[in-house]
Motif scaffolding. Sequence first.
Motif, mmCIF file in Angstrom:
data_model
loop_
_atom_site.group_PDB
_atom_site.id
_atom_site.type_symbol
_atom_site.label_atom_id
_atom_site.label_comp_id
_atom_site.label_asym_id
_atom_site.label_seq_id
_atom_site.Cartn_x
_atom_site.Cartn_y
_atom_site.Cartn_z
ATOM 1 N N LEU A 88 -7.534 9.298 7.227
ATOM 2 C CA LEU A 88 -6.715 8.068 6.803
ATOM 3 C C LEU A 88 -5.849 7.750 7.973
ATOM 4 O O LEU A 88 -5.704 6.427 8.055
ATOM 5 N N ASN A 125 -5.760 3.515 9.237
ATOM 6 C CA ASN A 125 -4.592 2.818 9.330
ATOM 7 C C ASN A 125 -4.204 2.412 10.554
ATOM 8 O O ASN A 125 -3.459 1.173 10.729
ATOM 9 N N ASP A 130 -9.347 1.746 -2.624
ATOM 10 C CA ASP A 130 -8.569 1.369 -1.298
ATOM 11 C C ASP A 130 -9.324 0.109 -0.849
ATOM 12 O O ASP A 130 -8.670 -0.695 0.047
ATOM 13 N N PHE A 145 -4.144 0.295 2.662
ATOM 14 C CA PHE A 145 -5.206 1.282 2.705
ATOM 15 C C PHE A 145 -4.774 2.845 2.780
ATOM 16 O O PHE A 145 -3.881 3.033 3.604
ATOM 17 N N GLY A 146 -5.499 3.583 2.249
ATOM 18 C CA GLY A 146 -4.870 5.184 1.929
ATOM 19 C C GLY A 146 -4.328 5.343 0.925
ATOM 20 O O GLY A 146 -4.441 6.581 0.400
ATOM 21 N N PHE A 147 -3.664 4.422 0.261
ATOM 22 C CA PHE A 147 -2.649 4.815 -0.791
ATOM 23 C C PHE A 147 -3.310 5.538 -2.175
ATOM 24 O O PHE A 147 -3.161 6.630 -2.358
ATOM 25 N N TYR A 148 -4.556 4.853 -2.468
ATOM 26 C CA TYR A 148 -5.225 5.423 -3.498
ATOM 27 C C TYR A 148 -5.888 6.824 -3.151
ATOM 28 O O TYR A 148 -6.044 7.508 -4.357
ATOM 29 N N MET A 149 -6.519 7.068 -2.214
ATOM 30 C CA MET A 149 -6.973 8.389 -1.856
ATOM 31 C C MET A 149 -6.058 9.491 -1.916
ATOM 32 O O MET A 149 -6.340 10.352 -2.733
#
Lengths: 252, 101
Positions: free
Chosen positions: A22, A26, B65, B71-75
């Motif tokens: 992640l 990001n 995402d 990006f990454g929030f839903y994971m």
Amino acid sequence: MNITSKPLSRIKILLPFLVFFLLLLNLTPIGEMAQNSFLSVSSPLISAFWSRGISTHQSIEGEYVDRLQLISTMVNMQRELEEMEDLRTALNLEMDNEFELLDSRIVGKAAENDQLIISRGENDGVLTGMPVVTASRSLVGEVVKTLPDFSFVKLISHPETGFEGKILGKEDSLGVVESDENIFLTMINRETKLEEGDIVITYPGGGLYPGGIFIGEVAEVIRDDAETFQSVRIDSELNPQNLAFLFIIIDF
Amino acid sequence: MKSVFPFLLFSFFLLLLQSGLLPATFPYSPVPNLLMLLTLTYTFFENPSEDGGFYLALFAGFLNDLISPYFGFYMIVFFGSVYFLKFILKNYINVEFVSKL
């Protein structure tokens, strides 16, 4: 049921990799590249589903328009356009007709509600914060994120919406456009006389949008004796039929 | 683990429904997060000691995402939800019929 006390060890090993993954996505452009690549591959499929949805919606709503109806609508629109032109000239509005527009196609809906993905991105000159309108110059929202070939658009129906608007032709009608389940123009001076059918447009003072862009019609005037201000509920053109193609204002 | 593979493919189909067909067909209604529903349903009917739900959560969250500006929030949300559900199912709920389905 065989419930063992297996400690999910594989998942615990996986967790640090997940965090690293992640962070990598990001903090580097890899995430955006992945999004752009995925959308490049899957956008024809999502668009096909979107188009199918629009035609299904039309058949559900029974909004079949034959040729004569279409011509009639066009004639009416032309007449209204001329009336609007006269009105605008009379009121000396600062509506800028020289926007540089970039056409765009809707790919689909983003994961968040009230956000759309459109088929123009950084490579086409799209930047974050650019306003987006319909073909009839009705305000749709703003670009909130850009990828090389795609962009995310936050609609004005999004709960985080907040910008200045006013009622066309009414003095002292400046307010704030906000959204809940509906779109509202709030904080309007309660002395201003408002009616259903009044036209709500953007106000250039906020800097977010150019002035004079059509937002919607007043559907309901909300006045409470206990409140210092009044507000109105706005009927906007935000439905898929009007959102087949969008236009990004790239210069204002 | 093998049983999760068809659901990984099915989750892509749900993504198409969620981002293409449903919001255009029902423009005035909120669209449910079908990938989240699939992940939680799979996890509920899975043996709590197995970890297929986690893999599905990561994949479905990643798919979500890809069409999200954050990006990454839903994971993280999907993974956390599955972890919480498995924790509840493993420690507090003993559903005999689930494993027979």
